[in-house]
Design an enzyme around this catalytic site. Structure first.
Site, PDB file in Angstrom:
ATOM      1  N   ASN A 123      -6.382   4.049  -7.443  1.00 40.09           N
ATOM      2  CA  ASN A 123      -7.509   4.776  -6.825  1.00 40.09           C
ATOM      3  C   ASN A 123      -8.338   5.037  -7.951  1.00 40.09           C
ATOM      4  OD1 ASN A 123      -9.160   5.198  -4.703  1.00 40.09           O
ATOM      5  ND2 ASN A 123      -8.664   7.231  -4.364  1.00 40.09           N
ATOM      6  N   ARG A 176       0.663  -0.999  -0.034  1.00 41.05           N
ATOM      7  CA  ARG A 176       0.055  -0.175  -0.086  1.00 41.05           C
ATOM      8  C   ARG A 176       1.005   1.252  -0.102  1.00 41.05           C
ATOM      9  NH1 ARG A 176      -5.064   1.429  -1.406  1.00 41.05           N
ATOM     10  NH2 ARG A 176      -6.314   2.647   0.319  1.00 41.05           N
ATOM     11  N   THR A 204      -8.971   0.636 -10.545  1.00 35.91           N
ATOM     12  CA  THR A 204      -8.393  -0.700  -9.700  1.00 35.91           C
ATOM     13  C   THR A 204      -8.509  -1.946 -10.607  1.00 35.91           C
ATOM     14  OG1 THR A 204      -8.965   0.598  -7.773  1.00 35.91           O
ATOM     15  CG2 THR A 204      -8.609  -1.811  -7.491  1.00 35.91           C
ATOM     16  N   GLY A 262     -13.976   0.357  -5.192  1.00 37.65           N
ATOM     17  CA  GLY A 262     -14.030   1.139  -4.066  1.00 37.65           C
ATOM     18  C   GLY A 262     -14.731   0.398  -3.038  1.00 37.65           C
ATOM     19  N   SER A 266     -10.264  -0.855   0.922  1.00 44.08           N
ATOM     20  CA  SER A 266     -11.422  -1.898   0.923  1.00 44.08           C
ATOM     21  C   SER A 266     -10.997  -2.915  -0.061  1.00 44.08           C
ATOM     22  CB  SER A 266     -12.411  -1.178   0.029  1.00 44.08           C
ATOM     23  OG  SER A 266     -13.185  -0.239   0.711  1.00 44.08           O
ATOM     24  N   ASP A 299      -8.089   7.891   0.199  1.00 40.14           N
ATOM     25  CA  ASP A 299      -8.718   7.059   0.855  1.00 40.14           C
ATOM     26  C   ASP A 299      -8.712   7.109   2.681  1.00 40.14           C
ATOM     27  OD1 ASP A 299      -9.683   5.516  -0.920  1.00 40.14           O
ATOM     28  OD2 ASP A 299      -8.007   3.960  -1.151  1.00 40.14           O
ATOM     29  N   THR A 305      -3.909  -0.463  -7.376  1.00 40.44           N
ATOM     30  CA  THR A 305      -4.739   0.392  -7.647  1.00 40.44           C
ATOM     31  C   THR A 305      -3.725   1.615  -7.816  1.00 40.44           C
ATOM     32  OG1 THR A 305      -6.854   1.393  -6.936  1.00 40.44           O
ATOM     33  CG2 THR A 305      -5.259   0.980  -5.381  1.00 40.44           C
TER      34      THR A 305
HETATM   35  O1  DON Z   1      -8.008   1.151  -1.849  1.00 41.06           O
HETATM   36  C1  DON Z   1      -9.180   1.027  -1.719  1.00 41.06           C
HETATM   37  O2  DON Z   1      -9.941   0.712  -1.173  1.00 41.06           O
HETATM   38  C2  DON Z   1      -9.430   2.110  -2.980  1.00 41.06           C
HETATM   39  N1  DON Z   1      -8.418   2.926  -3.318  1.00 41.06           N
HETATM   40  C3  DON Z   1      -9.796   1.083  -4.321  1.00 41.06           C
HETATM   41  C4  DON Z   1     -10.261   1.992  -5.430  1.00 41.06           C
HETATM   42  C5  DON Z   1     -11.215   1.118  -6.438  1.00 41.06           C
HETATM   43  O3  DON Z   1     -11.401   0.091  -6.243  1.00 41.06           O
HETATM   44  C6  DON Z   1     -11.886   2.003  -7.472  1.00 41.06           C
HETATM   45  N2  DON Z   1     -12.530   1.289  -8.328  1.00 41.06           N
HETATM   46  N3  DON Z   1     -13.612   1.354  -8.757  1.00 41.06           N
END
Ligand code: DON
Length: 578
Positions: free
Chosen positions: A400, A107, A380, A472, A452, A422, A398
């Site tokens: 984001n 991350r 993502t 997301g 997430s 986030d 991702t």
């Molecule tokens: O880490 C996360 O939860 C988000 N940054 C993920 C973003 C994401 O899945 C966007 N997709 N539609």
């Protein structure tokens, strides 16, 4: 009238394209002892070129981890809309030799300059432009360090082999597909602020158009430096200098030691049981595993197959609501805040939450006001891999939002993420996914923002699967619906195609893909006090692989919502002998 769950879930299947072929003909007698190893390898990812790069590594004698490096790097090149080496990800591994499961946390981390105050405007409101666009929105990338870590610790092939497909596709180009064109159009105004981005995406003077070839020669060079020098090829030297200069030029602040000091963290995955399945999933700084543990253990109190449609949706939604409430309050980076994981993920705690669910009435979330969550798109990406040695990978990566921060660092081809959104940049103010947080997820130097992303394995004595998705805040409920599908007996492709519904505590509304909940069930849910948006656009891009230990069937499932995704199965006889 009770109906078997598999017929209910099958009723939710959107469309089920041909199932990826089994690696060997299923054995007739399902009562025979389970096989020890899969009869081949299977890979599912969001782009056929990435799946192919992984299959090529297996053919070259690599294992699932080598394939993961190739798939991850290739997705970084061909899906700049979704992920990249300017972003981060989580890699859940099962190492067959040691029998261990490992969670590789790559991350992004917060730069020291990114204090909460840096994201407020003159009125003390969240500066949304800063939170989601340009250098301030970017965390220190983690993905390149993960590629190196997987190679050095778990792989067999050198980086110059596993990165070769990505380097070639960056240099020679690949065909632009409609999602890239559409995503660019929606982020164009932001992206074209930055000269590095213009150099990549407006190289021929016009925005990317489906059918054209996108070449990223500078990204090819950066990947080559990683192949040659490993960690130092990105985090120190030439690339690092260019990244620091680019952030500075656009008014942001990263320090050289923040890049050079980035570390991938190996964490103990979260584990729990659900109806005979061992679930292995993402621990904090993901909120996904804790929420999944809460939801499934709450749901274990009902025989879902015996509930009618409305009551089944009701209890699933009530489980979602409670898990997302706890996410908001308790979850954050465990290296910075104490996250009560053991309590939140325990069966006793789930039983307590279950007791608060009224059998026929929605529990109102509206103690606090929420804002409607915008629809997620194609950001993502997830991939899942099984190999013939019994190794497994479930990885979600991702940048984001669509095209991350929109900013490419000149001279590197690296599109920076906008993962800082986030964090709970302003306590109680929802982020781009409509989820909010408080102190546990406030930004601090070096801290990882709550995610997430929920890469997971599920295993019973008869079957196992690797599963995950983008979306997301909806990722966790996509994985939940997928696991319920496996439990109901669906195959990998059917699981990837399942219709989705979602509730995240606030806003207090059930979101459902068009057709996911039939009108009579919507009416029954409304009568129980639920608000239902039953005609939302499709979301998600779930990629899964599964193996039936008794029949030998090895399958990939790729989300039919994404036309460029692919799932492939490679028979062990097509792989080099070891
Ligand atoms: O880490 C996360 O939860 C988000 N940054 C993920 C973003 C994401 O899945 C966007 N997709 N539609």
């Amino acid at each position: 009238m009770p109906r078997p769950l598999h017929t209910l879930i099958l009723a939710l299947v959107l469309c089920v394209p041909t199932v990826a072929p089994a690696a060997q003909a299923p054995r007739d007698d399902a009562s025979v002892a389970p096989l020890a190893k899969p009869p081949g390898a299977a890979i599912a990812s969001g782009h056929a070129l990435a799946t192919q790069a992984g299959i090529d590594m297996i053919r070259a004698g690599g294992n699932a981890f080598d394939a993961a490096v190739a798939v991850s790097a290739t997705l970084s090149v061909v899906e700049p809309i979704s992920s990249g080496i300017g972003g981060g990800g989580f890699f859940l591994l099962h190492d067959a030799k040691s029998g261990r499961d490992i969670f590789v946390d790559a991350r992004e981390t917060a730069p020291a300059a990114a204090t909460p105050a840096a994201f407020l405007d003159a009125n003390g409101e969240l500066n949304r432009d800063r939170a989601t666009n340009g250098p301030w929105s970017a965390g220190i990338p983690g993905l390149p360090a993960a590629l190196v870590h997987l190679t050095e610790k778990y792989g067999r092939l050198p980086l110059n082999t596993t990165l070769a497909p990505a380097i070639r596709l960056a240099r020679e180009g690949f065909e632009i597909y409609p999602r890239l064109e559409k995503g660019y159009a929606s982020r164009r105004q932001v992206m074209e602020r930055y000269r590095g981005t213009r150099a990549v995406f407006l190289a021929d003077g016009t925005p990317p158009t489906a059918g054209e070839i996108l070449k990223q020669p500078e990204l090819a060079r950066t990947l080559e430096l990683i192949a040659e020098k490993g960690f130092d090829g990105f985090y120190r030297g030439e690339t690092a200098k260019k990244l620091l200069a680019a952030v500075k030029e656009e008014g942001g602040r990263w320090r050289a030691d923040e890049l050079a000091g980035y570390v991938v963290k190996e964490r103990e995955p979260l584990r729990f049981r659900y109806r005979g399945w061992d679930v292995t999933t993402a621990p904090p700084p993901s909120s996904g595993g804790v929420a999944l543990a809460q939801m499934l253990q709450i749901l274990e109190g009902w025989d879902l197959a015996r509930l009618d449609d409305a009551h089944r949706h009701h209890v699933v939604v009530e489980a979602m609501r409670r898990a997302y409430r706890d996410r908001t309050i308790y979850l954050g980076d465990p290296d910075f805040v104490k996250v009560p994981v053991r309590r939140l993920a325990s069966a006793d705690y789930a039983a307590g939450l279950r007791a608060t669910i009224h059998p026929d009435k929605a529990t109102p979330s509206a103690l606090l006001s929420g804002q409607p969550a915008p629809l997620e798109d194609d950001e993502t990406t997830h991939f899942s891999i099984l190999d013939a040695e019994g190794n497994r990978v479930s990885a979600t990566q991702t940048v984001n939002l669509l095209y991350g921060s929109g900013m490419v660092a000149p001279g590197t081809g690296v599109l920076l993420n906008n993962e800082m959104d986030d964090f709970a940049l302003r306590p109680g103010t929802p982020n781009a996914f409509g989820v909010m947080g408080f102190a546990a997820n406030a930004p601090e130097a070096g801290k990882r923002m709550l995610s997430s992303m929920t890469p997971s394995f599920i295993e019973s004595k008869d079957r196992l699967a690797a599963i995950g998705a983008p979306g997301g805040s909806r990722i966790i409920t996509e994985v939940l619906v997928g696991i319920l599908g496996y439990d109901a007996g669906l195959n990998a492709q059917q699981v990837a195609a399942l219709s989705r519904f979602h509730h995240q505590w606030l806003p207090d509304v059930i979101s459902a893909e068009t057709g996911a909940i039939d009108p009579a069930t919507v009416a029954a849910l409304q009568a129980m006090g639920h608000t239902v948006n039953a005609a939302e656009a499709n979301w998600g891009n779930l990629q899964t692989v599964s193996w039936d230990k008794r029949t030998g069937a090895l399958e990939g499932g790729t989300d039919p919502r994404n036309p460029v995704g692919s799932a492939e199965v490679l028979n062990a006889s097509e792989q080099p002998r070891r």
